[in-house]
Design a protein around this motif. Structure first.
Motif, PDB file in Angstrom:
ATOM      1  N   LEU A 146       0.851  -1.184   0.000  1.00 44.26           N
ATOM      2  CA  LEU A 146       0.000   0.000   0.000  1.00 44.26           C
ATOM      3  C   LEU A 146       0.895   1.244   0.000  1.00 44.26           C
ATOM      4  CD1 LEU A 146      -2.636  -1.139   2.636  1.00 44.26           C
ATOM      5  CD2 LEU A 146      -3.131  -0.603   0.237  1.00 44.26           C
ATOM      6  N   PRO A 147       0.518   2.290  -0.748  1.00 46.95           N
ATOM      7  CA  PRO A 147       1.400   3.457  -0.897  1.00 46.95           C
ATOM      8  C   PRO A 147       1.346   4.393   0.300  1.00 46.95           C
ATOM      9  CG  PRO A 147      -0.594   3.784  -2.168  1.00 46.95           C
ATOM     10  CD  PRO A 147      -0.692   2.391  -1.586  1.00 46.95           C
ATOM     11  N   ALA A 148       1.899   3.930   1.403  1.00 49.22           N
ATOM     12  CA  ALA A 148       1.874   4.705   2.642  1.00 49.22           C
ATOM     13  C   ALA A 148       3.061   4.294   3.496  1.00 49.22           C
ATOM     14  CB  ALA A 148       0.566   4.472   3.404  1.00 49.22           C
ATOM     15  N   ALA A 149       3.557   5.231   4.298  1.00 46.12           N
ATOM     16  CA  ALA A 149       4.719   4.952   5.140  1.00 46.12           C
ATOM     17  C   ALA A 149       4.559   5.646   6.479  1.00 46.12           C
ATOM     18  CB  ALA A 149       5.998   5.438   4.461  1.00 46.12           C
ATOM     19  N   ILE A 150       5.144   5.059   7.497  1.00 49.06           N
ATOM     20  CA  ILE A 150       5.244   5.694   8.804  1.00 49.06           C
ATOM     21  C   ILE A 150       6.632   6.320   8.890  1.00 49.06           C
ATOM     22  CG2 ILE A 150       5.125   5.374  11.297  1.00 49.06           C
ATOM     23  CD1 ILE A 150       3.461   2.846  10.715  1.00 49.06           C
ATOM     24  N   VAL A 151       6.695   7.580   9.259  1.00 46.42           N
ATOM     25  CA  VAL A 151       7.966   8.299   9.259  1.00 46.42           C
ATOM     26  C   VAL A 151       8.171   9.011  10.593  1.00 46.42           C
ATOM     27  CG1 VAL A 151       7.775   8.687   6.765  1.00 46.42           C
ATOM     28  CG2 VAL A 151       7.043  10.476   8.352  1.00 46.42           C
ATOM     29  N   LEU A 310      -7.294   3.490  -3.040  1.00 43.02           N
ATOM     30  CA  LEU A 310      -6.153   2.802  -2.443  1.00 43.02           C
ATOM     31  C   LEU A 310      -4.933   3.710  -2.306  1.00 43.02           C
ATOM     32  CD1 LEU A 310      -6.359  -0.653  -4.243  1.00 43.02           C
ATOM     33  CD2 LEU A 310      -6.472  -0.311  -1.770  1.00 43.02           C
ATOM     34  N   GLY A 311      -4.946   4.826  -3.046  1.00 45.24           N
ATOM     35  CA  GLY A 311      -3.827   5.763  -2.969  1.00 45.24           C
ATOM     36  C   GLY A 311      -2.952   5.779  -4.198  1.00 45.24           C
ATOM     37  N   PHE A 312      -3.373   5.093  -5.256  1.00 45.80           N
ATOM     38  CA  PHE A 312      -2.590   5.024  -6.484  1.00 45.80           C
ATOM     39  C   PHE A 312      -3.169   5.940  -7.548  1.00 45.80           C
ATOM     40  CE2 PHE A 312      -1.987   0.847  -4.497  1.00 45.80           C
ATOM     41  CZ  PHE A 312      -0.611   0.708  -4.562  1.00 45.80           C
ATOM     42  N   ASP A 313      -2.374   6.182  -8.590  1.00 43.96           N
ATOM     43  CA  ASP A 313      -2.918   6.769  -9.808  1.00 43.96           C
ATOM     44  C   ASP A 313      -3.809   5.740 -10.485  1.00 43.96           C
ATOM     45  OD1 ASP A 313      -1.593   9.272  -9.673  1.00 43.96           O
ATOM     46  OD2 ASP A 313       0.244   8.347 -10.425  1.00 43.96           O
TER      47      ASP A 313
END
Length: 383
Positions: A146-151, A310-313
């Protein structure tokens, strides 16, 4: 132009491979998929601790907070931010920092729309212009997550931090944001022929399959060469992105299987040509995310909206690998079997002339009418 295509926009076909950069990103992809923490560095000494949102656990969040000395934030794409109603009308990264902090359940609710739970209005969301944050979401995309990250920021306040020393001290991998953004272009430009064999097919007995592999050891792409097309002449060609469900299982949700078999048959009847079988499942989002998109479609979304939620193009595919394969095979002009204008535009951008579009249309089957209609109405496919 979608975000994954933008990373190719200034591609120079003569750029030599940077093996160290490719190796660093390749290792980062493996660490990200395993739920490890990375250090992503950007210009001006800025660096972030990064881990995949899909790998979130309470323990992982606590570990990240301990490394940073500050509360982690969630980074999602602009598409996902809009789907959540966060009021961020941009395509760039969105940083979510709830006042009460993140929990593993909240991260899952914010990043995975197929979960039964739904996140309510979340405070602390803001669009940002951050190279490291943007690179983190791109890395997750390349990894098939999934296009997400914890930073989280490296400790040390706002002053310069020696990211390399910090990473070595904590046994973390360091990767540059610029190398992440450039990864797929360099990988595509490094494709080399690695194997070839005669493979008689049901509808095309005079067929060879040529395998191409990038130097980073990433996914292989295949050229299905039918007959003996003459190099230097326009070749009848089809660019086909792999579809496990359609090509192998005969899924009726799409038209991929009929398109693949139909292209092989049509090229064989013409006497010669090429099908490029490209490793970019689910319009470039990967099989796991394609299954998630199917779940959303079952709930009423069309294929474009499902990808966006979903967060995509709508379409994450790129055709620079295809252009490189064609040039290595000796072809700079194609008669392209396609209904997709984007394939023609991208091939032209990467130096392969489309001298003719050959329509490639198959009837609906009772299950994919809405899918085909969406491709025409929202993606500009020509039917």
């Amino acid at each position: 132009m979608d975000s994954m295509v933008l990373e190719y926009a200034s591609a120079d076909h003569a750029t030599p491979p940077d093996h160290a950069a490719q190796r660093a990103v390749d290792r980062a992809l493996s660490d990200l998929r395993r739920g490890e923490v990375l250090v992503v560095t950007a210009d001006a000494g800025r660096a972030l601790l990064v881990m995949a949102a899909e790998a979130v656990t309470t323990q992982a969040l606590n570990h990240l907070a301990q490394l940073s000395g500050a509360a982690p934030s969630l980074v999602i794409t602009g598409q996902r931010g809009r789907a959540l109603g966060l009021g961020v009308p941009v395509d760039g990264p969105v940083r979510v920092s709830p006042p009460a902090g993140l929990t593993a359940d909240l991260v899952r609710d914010l990043t995975d729309p197929t979960r039964p739970a739904r996140a309510g209005k979340v405070a602390g969301a803001a669009a940002i212009d951050g190279a490291a944050e943007g690179a983190a979401t791109i890395l997750a995309k390349i990894a098939g997550l999934l296009p997400a990250a914890i930073v989280a920021s490296l400790p040390g306040g706002r002053g310069p931090v020696d990211a390399g020393a910090f990473a070595r001290r904590h046994d973390l991998l360091t990767v540059r944001a610029a190398d992440i953004v450039d990864y797929r272009r360099r990988s595509a430009q490094s494709l080399a022929r690695v194997a070839e064999a005669a493979v008689p097919l049901e509808d095309a007995e005079r067929t060879r399959i040529i395998a191409f592999r990038p130097t980073d050891g990433g996914p292989e792409h295949l050229a299905i060469v039918i007959g003996d097309p003459a190099p230097g002449q326009p070749v009848l060609a089809r660019l086909h992105s792999e579809c496990f469900t359609g090509d192998l299982l005969g899924s009726l949700r799409c038209d991929c299987g009929p398109q693949l078999r139909g292209a092989i048959k049509e090229i064989a009847e013409a006497g010669q040509g090429i099908v490029l079988y490209l490793a970019q499942e689910g319009r470039g989002i990967g099989l796991m995310n394609k299954l998630r998109a199917y779940r959303l479609q079952d709930g009423g979304l069309d294929t474009v909206d499902a990808n966006n939620v979903l967060g995509f193009d709508a379409d994450e595919r790129v055709y620079l690998p295809a252009a490189g394969m064609l040039r290595q095979l000796g072809f700079a002009q194609v008669r392209l079997l396609t209904n997709n204008p984007d394939k023609m535009e991208q091939l032209s951008r990467w130096g392969v002339e489309v001298v003719e579009r050959v329509p490639h249309i198959f009837p609906a089957n009772g299950h994919n009418e809405a899918y085909l209609r969406t491709k025409a109405e929202k993606s500009g496919h020509l039917f």
